[in-house]
Design a protein around this motif. Structure first.
Motif, PDB file in Angstrom:
ATOM      1  N   LEU A 119       0.828  -1.210   0.000  1.00  0.00           N
ATOM      2  CA  LEU A 119       0.000   0.000   0.000  1.00  0.00           C
ATOM      3  C   LEU A 119       0.861   1.258   0.000  1.00  0.00           C
ATOM      4  N   TYR A 120       1.914   1.242   0.777  1.00  0.00           N
ATOM      5  CA  TYR A 120       2.802   2.400   0.811  1.00  0.00           C
ATOM      6  C   TYR A 120       3.555   2.564  -0.513  1.00  0.00           C
ATOM      7  N   CYS A 121       3.902   1.469  -1.130  1.00  0.00           N
ATOM      8  CA  CYS A 121       4.551   1.558  -2.442  1.00  0.00           C
ATOM      9  C   CYS A 121       3.598   2.146  -3.475  1.00  0.00           C
ATOM     10  N   LEU A 122       2.340   1.743  -3.433  1.00  0.00           N
ATOM     11  CA  LEU A 122       1.341   2.316  -4.339  1.00  0.00           C
ATOM     12  C   LEU A 122       1.130   3.799  -4.056  1.00  0.00           C
ATOM     13  N   ALA A 123       1.119   4.181  -2.776  1.00  0.00           N
ATOM     14  CA  ALA A 123       0.966   5.597  -2.427  1.00  0.00           C
ATOM     15  C   ALA A 123       2.150   6.411  -2.938  1.00  0.00           C
ATOM     16  N   GLU A 124       3.335   5.866  -2.827  1.00  0.00           N
ATOM     17  CA  GLU A 124       4.540   6.545  -3.326  1.00  0.00           C
ATOM     18  C   GLU A 124       4.496   6.699  -4.840  1.00  0.00           C
ATOM     19  N   LEU A 125       4.071   5.644  -5.531  1.00  0.00           N
ATOM     20  CA  LEU A 125       3.953   5.690  -6.984  1.00  0.00           C
ATOM     21  C   LEU A 125       2.910   6.713  -7.416  1.00  0.00           C
ATOM     22  N   ALA A 126       1.776   6.731  -6.739  1.00  0.00           N
ATOM     23  CA  ALA A 126       0.721   7.701  -7.060  1.00  0.00           C
ATOM     24  C   ALA A 126       1.206   9.131  -6.822  1.00  0.00           C
ATOM     25  N   LEU A 127       1.974   9.329  -5.785  1.00  0.00           N
ATOM     26  CA  LEU A 127       2.510  10.661  -5.485  1.00  0.00           C
ATOM     27  C   LEU A 127       3.453  11.135  -6.586  1.00  0.00           C
ATOM     28  N   VAL A 128       4.342  10.266  -7.024  1.00  0.00           N
ATOM     29  CA  VAL A 128       5.290  10.625  -8.082  1.00  0.00           C
ATOM     30  C   VAL A 128       4.557  10.888  -9.397  1.00  0.00           C
ATOM     31  N   LEU A 129       3.605  10.028  -9.736  1.00  0.00           N
ATOM     32  CA  LEU A 129       2.843  10.219 -10.976  1.00  0.00           C
ATOM     33  C   LEU A 129       2.028  11.514 -10.930  1.00  0.00           C
ATOM     34  N   PHE A 130       1.404  11.799  -9.801  1.00  0.00           N
ATOM     35  CA  PHE A 130       0.605  13.012  -9.680  1.00  0.00           C
ATOM     36  C   PHE A 130       1.464  14.261  -9.836  1.00  0.00           C
ATOM     37  N   TYR A 131       2.641  14.270  -9.225  1.00  0.00           N
ATOM     38  CA  TYR A 131       3.515  15.441  -9.357  1.00  0.00           C
ATOM     39  C   TYR A 131       4.004  15.601 -10.791  1.00  0.00           C
ATOM     40  N   ASN A 132       4.388  14.504 -11.442  1.00  0.00           N
ATOM     41  CA  ASN A 132       4.858  14.597 -12.828  1.00  0.00           C
ATOM     42  C   ASN A 132       3.737  15.046 -13.760  1.00  0.00           C
ATOM     43  N   LEU A 133       2.523  14.601 -13.519  1.00  0.00           N
ATOM     44  CA  LEU A 133       1.381  15.079 -14.304  1.00  0.00           C
ATOM     45  C   LEU A 133       1.159  16.570 -14.090  1.00  0.00           C
ATOM     46  N   PHE A 134       1.310  17.011 -12.861  1.00  0.00           N
ATOM     47  CA  PHE A 134       1.156  18.426 -12.547  1.00  0.00           C
ATOM     48  C   PHE A 134       2.182  19.262 -13.311  1.00  0.00           C
ATOM     49  N   VAL A 135       3.438  18.839 -13.301  1.00  0.00           N
ATOM     50  CA  VAL A 135       4.492  19.562 -14.016  1.00  0.00           C
ATOM     51  C   VAL A 135       4.204  19.581 -15.513  1.00  0.00           C
ATOM     52  N   ALA A 136       3.772  18.449 -16.066  1.00  0.00           N
ATOM     53  CA  ALA A 136       3.505  18.366 -17.502  1.00  0.00           C
ATOM     54  C   ALA A 136       2.339  19.270 -17.894  1.00  0.00           C
ATOM     55  N   LEU A 137       1.307  19.330 -17.088  1.00  0.00           N
ATOM     56  CA  LEU A 137       0.163  20.187 -17.412  1.00  0.00           C
ATOM     57  C   LEU A 137       0.509  21.671 -17.288  1.00  0.00           C
TER      58      LEU A 137
END
Length: 182
Positions: A119-137
């Protein structure tokens, strides 16, 4: 009647060249356009594009990939994207540290892995993906403001180079983290 992809592609590229020339898109131009030309001028140049180079490489790689388009403008691209993403990056780093600290008591070895670890690994992955999406947008919206009319083919080529450079940079950073930093 057969469909010839090469002819259609050449015709499409010729239409794109006409649409995205500076003379055709000059706002002070007094030329009349036909309804067909108005419809083709409504074609979105960069308005809804996603910047994969910013997703994989961040503002630096994105800026360097599109430097030839950006140096013809008077507006800042890199500092705007970097500045807007600076405070959220701090927030994401803070949440990342909280996740790491909460994982400190887990037992992970060859014979046993705590189930909460996934669960923590999934939370970490979601955090990284969300930030990268934010930067790209953010980068895509700023690019739309800075360079509204540019050649899409050139943009796509720069994006490919930016994605490749971003992936290589990401891999190098991970190799350095794994092998040289304990």
């Amino acid at each position: 009647m057969s469909f010839d992809l090469e002819k259609e592609t050449a015709k499409y590229r010729e239409q794109r060249k006409k649409i995205f020339t500076k003379e055709n898109n000059d706002e002070n131009s007094m030329t009349e356009t036909t309804p067909v030309e108005q419809e083709s001028n409504a074609y979105y140049p960069y308005s809804d594009m996603f910047m994969w180079s910013a997703f994989f490489g961040g503002p630096i790689v994105c800026y360097l990939a599109h430097l030839s388009d950006l140096k013809n403008t008077s507006k800042s691209f890199f500092w705007y994207v970097f500045g807007v993403c600076f405070i959220p990056r701090g927030a994401f780093k803070f949440v990342d540290k909280l996740i790491e600290q909460s994982m400190a008591g887990f037992t992970v070895n060859a014979s046993y892995i705590d189930s909460r670890f996934y669960l923590y690994c999934l939370a970490e992955l979601a955090l990284v993906l969300f930030y990268n999406l934010f930067v790209a947008l953010i980068a895509a919206s700023r690019f739309k403001q800075v360079c509204p009319y540019c050649d899409i083919d050139k943009y796509d080529e720069h994006e490919k180079k930016g994605v490749i450079a971003g992936c290589i940079l990401w891999l190098l950073m991970n190799v350095i983290m794994i092998f040289f930093i304990k």
